[in-house]
Enzyme design. Structure first.
Site, short mmCIF file in Angstrom:
data_model
loop_
_atom_site.label_atom_id
_atom_site.label_comp_id
_atom_site.label_asym_id
_atom_site.label_seq_id
_atom_site.Cartn_x
_atom_site.Cartn_y
_atom_site.Cartn_z
N LYS A 165 0.84 -1.21 0.00
CA LYS A 165 0.00 0.00 0.00
C LYS A 165 0.88 1.25 0.00
O LYS A 165 0.60 2.22 -0.72
CB LYS A 165 -0.92 0.01 1.22
CG LYS A 165 -1.82 1.25 1.35
CD LYS A 165 -2.93 1.27 0.33
CE LYS A 165 -3.68 2.60 0.29
NZ LYS A 165 -4.62 2.80 1.38
N LYS A 233 -0.85 11.77 5.24
CA LYS A 233 -0.68 10.70 6.23
C LYS A 233 0.05 9.52 5.59
O LYS A 233 1.01 8.97 6.14
CB LYS A 233 -2.05 10.24 6.75
CG LYS A 233 -1.98 9.20 7.86
CD LYS A 233 -3.26 8.36 7.94
CE LYS A 233 -3.07 7.02 7.23
NZ LYS A 233 -4.21 6.09 7.34
#
Lengths: 286, 286, 286, 286
Positions: A165, A233
């Site tokens: 990811k 983030k």
């Protein structure tokens, strides 16, 4: 997992809420928890059961799914509530790989299973899911994951799902920055950006972002989609992942600062394609 | 341009030689010049005429095509040889836009028409051609360009073709760097890079380089293709183009140094996917 | 603080050990703790008292000084041991500002007081100390700090000491990288780097690193000094500090990756001036 | 060179005008040329002779000094006007090393002698002069150079003066960027930047820019001094110098884009310390 599996679902936000709904609809017995009572009401309306606490949700669960903003929330849920060793814990949050590994050290029967595809993917049950952990646990979780996702891939050991990811997010952020620089160069040179990007989209530079977003970027339409704040983030996670395994990623380091600039310049709630504004402002074009 | 157009073709290298051959085969009357006598022999074998000098080649030409390494060679050919104002000059070299504009100031009937697609595209007459200049000149040149290319697009005024090519090269260089960083992160994390990139290739990070090159990159096969040395030249053009129109491109600036490092580290003759070696070496993994 | 102040000193490593010794020599009543028994023996030989635990050291202390590797160790000491509200806690570790602020929320009578000057500064009691916190606490701590440092400055509220230290480290790292690039450019151009840097040291580019380190850098002598590994940690703190206050620092982001590369390339135990090797390797010169 | 040396001085701008004046005052026979007639009038008022053309100025000269904006102007003067082989050509312009080397190939008795110290240094005859070329020519030129400079150093062969100047400019640009990032981090963190930079100026991060400019930077006073536009030109030279000798300079590449951004954002006429505005704007703080 057969129909009627007892699933605890913690984190019923924009992603978690439709995912929990799909699991209920697929015939599973879903007990959910979220700090928002509106989210709990929504779950009950979907046919699930609202729990009063994480502990309450965990009671009797065969599978625990967490879908939370970042590692502190996941740690809070997983480390401060007792979990039966036989329970299969599937953390679908996007967090740093080191936390996924730490979770697996305490609760070996766990998977890290972050997703891509965003809110649309969650609603349409078409998420891509990158899974790290033991083969047997992956096999056990797969039928449940297939309810919410379309592409479900076991990519390696604990933490591997998060690493993939992270790799995805660094590439996506980087390609946005490159498309942005191409647009700024074309426009400043008096070249119609649409004509220019059409040519690029037909050659070696072709990419999905160019396909899906070049028109909206040229039109400066930045409705999310996936917000800059979230990508910010995720770039932190990518750099943390690199740090953990002692690699240095120069382009990722720079993209992280460009996305941080997007947030600092006030575009945090816009789509990540708004990286174009950062690149424009850098050349005083806005 | 009808069959039998008198074409002067200057620069019969890896790209120019097959292109000139296609033009002969299409029935045009091609007189070529190159400093290499082997190149001239090749042209004669293809049915063209070898000239003794640029001046000789220019005599009687209706169309002049140049396919040269960089701007000094183009300037040398165009600025030191007399060209009849009615001749259509088509410079297919990849050079900085400012030189294309300077050429058009001296010889208004000119087009900048750089190509992408490489040696294979030249041999198969499947090049993409990005054209800058006047609409009427584009229309006149199109039949000739269609002999060597598949996608021929008029992207704007003089220099615009070079700007689009520059935008293409900065994106291609940048995507290679991003794929390289993804591979290094995956491998260092103990994740099978093939499995990881397969997932990326199915989502928003999807791009043609990932499709065409991920297997060869993972296998560290870097046979060119398009050499790092040439991409290094092209990054210089991209930065020069940005400078001319007063824009600052932070990612392009960094990619330029990474590709320069590739050359400095001795990979100049490898395919540009060898940027992976630069990223690997940066983390001491080689 | 008068002579005979009861001081608990936690962390008796390369920095803490000589500092504790100076405090004993100045007449204070120092009880120390460290996980290493050799460190405790050393303290006793200096005239201090070895404690069996942090808790044991804290008993009866008026001032607690911590000098630890990073924030997890500081959190461990401060958050898991009871501290009387009247005790003055002086954390001299270099950690991220957000942790200093979190400590102050739990124990308001605290100061963050990171140092620069390294092992030599600790031994010679000539450290520079950047202090964040309340004015009254700074005044109270000052006599103790003057025993170990030469320049003691109150720079702002809780966390401010750490921010100034972070700013220091990003500048030092950046200047090393710049000196390295200058040396590589000079040498590759066939210019004697000593002659070149001598000129630079006499003009606007003059800086202390050039003064102190140019000869050792040209000679490729990289005995620490301050290790790359520690600077790597500190760049992480600088980026974290920037993230906390939502600023984007492009050069700092890049320097962080260059120093990470130094560590990844195996130079972690060398002096931070070994950043020269990273820059050299980047151009294949080594 | 004894008093009364016949000097041709080409380029009587902000730098050249006071320099020519000092040479007249030192007793030399100075004939100058500039495209501006005001500059020629100024020279005559200083006691020099105004020439009608470069060719006119060259007639009878023993030493030719050029002080011009960039390489095209120098090439224009040097390559299109006949120069007696015995004349000593001293080019004091800041240009790319490759042009200095090309000049020396045509006119071996030449020196590249760029300066630092700016307008103030030119007026006060306190310039630093970095000289590349043959030892004998340096010895011959030295008495003349001592009239306008204070530190005159022979740093190597033809082009070496320019390389050292390039190294100087990349360091100065980089240190400005680092000071800017430190200020932005301190201010955003609520730390008084003056207090913070005072500490930095006392440690390993100490540098002349911090000494001379930190107060004006904090006050956002950016009166030049040395303009961003000129530093932009010089960063182009530094990157060109690196390219010529096949080295890759990652930090220099980034600083070049930051300075380009300064120009693109409209600060070209401000002092180069206005790089602070670029860094501020990047974080949306302005």
């Amino acid at each position: 997992m057969p129909k009627g599996t007892k699933i605890a679902f913690v984190g019923l936000g924009i992603m978690g809420s439709p995912m929990a709904g799909h699991l209920v609809a697929a015939g599973h017995d879903v007990t959910g928890f979220d700090l928002s009572s509106a989210a709990l009401d929504r779950l009950e309306a979907q046919g699930g059961t609202a729990a009063h606490s994480v502990r309450d949700a965990f009671r009797g669960a065969e599978v625990v799914i967490t879908m939370l903003p970042n590692h502190p929330q996941v740690e809070d849920v997983v480390f401060t509530n007792e979990l039966d060793p036989g329970v299969l814990l599937v953390d679908m949050s996007t967090i740093r790989p080191s936390t996924s590994i730490a979770i697996a050290q305490r609760h070996p029967r766990s998977l890290d299973a972050p997703v891509s595809g965003g809110e649309t993917g969650a609603k349409q049950a078409s998420l891509s899911i990158m899974v790290g952990g033991e083969e047997a646990d992956f096999a056990a979780a797969k039928p449940v994951l297939e309810v919410v996702g379309k592409t479900i891939v076991h990519v390696g050991p604990h933490g591997a799902g998060q690493v993939v990811k992270a790799a995805n997010q660094l590439m996506v952020g980087g390609i946005y920055a490159l498309v942005a620089e191409a647009i700024v160069l074309l426009e400043a040179s008096g070249v119609d950006p649409k004509a220019g990007l059409d040519v690029l989209a037909g050659g070696l530079a072709a990419n999905r972002i160019l396909d899906l977003k070049r028109e909206s970027m040229i039109a400066r339409e930045f409705t999310p989609g996936f917000r800059i704040d979230l990508h910010h983030k995720d770039m932190g996670i990518a750099l943390d992942a690199a740090r953990q395994v002692d690699v240095a990623l120069p382009v990722t380091g720079q993209i992280a600062q460009l996305i941080a600039a997007g947030r600092a310049q006030g575009y945090g709630s816009l789509d990540h394609s708004a990286l174009l504004k950062v690149i424009e402002n850098f050349s005083g074009r806005s």
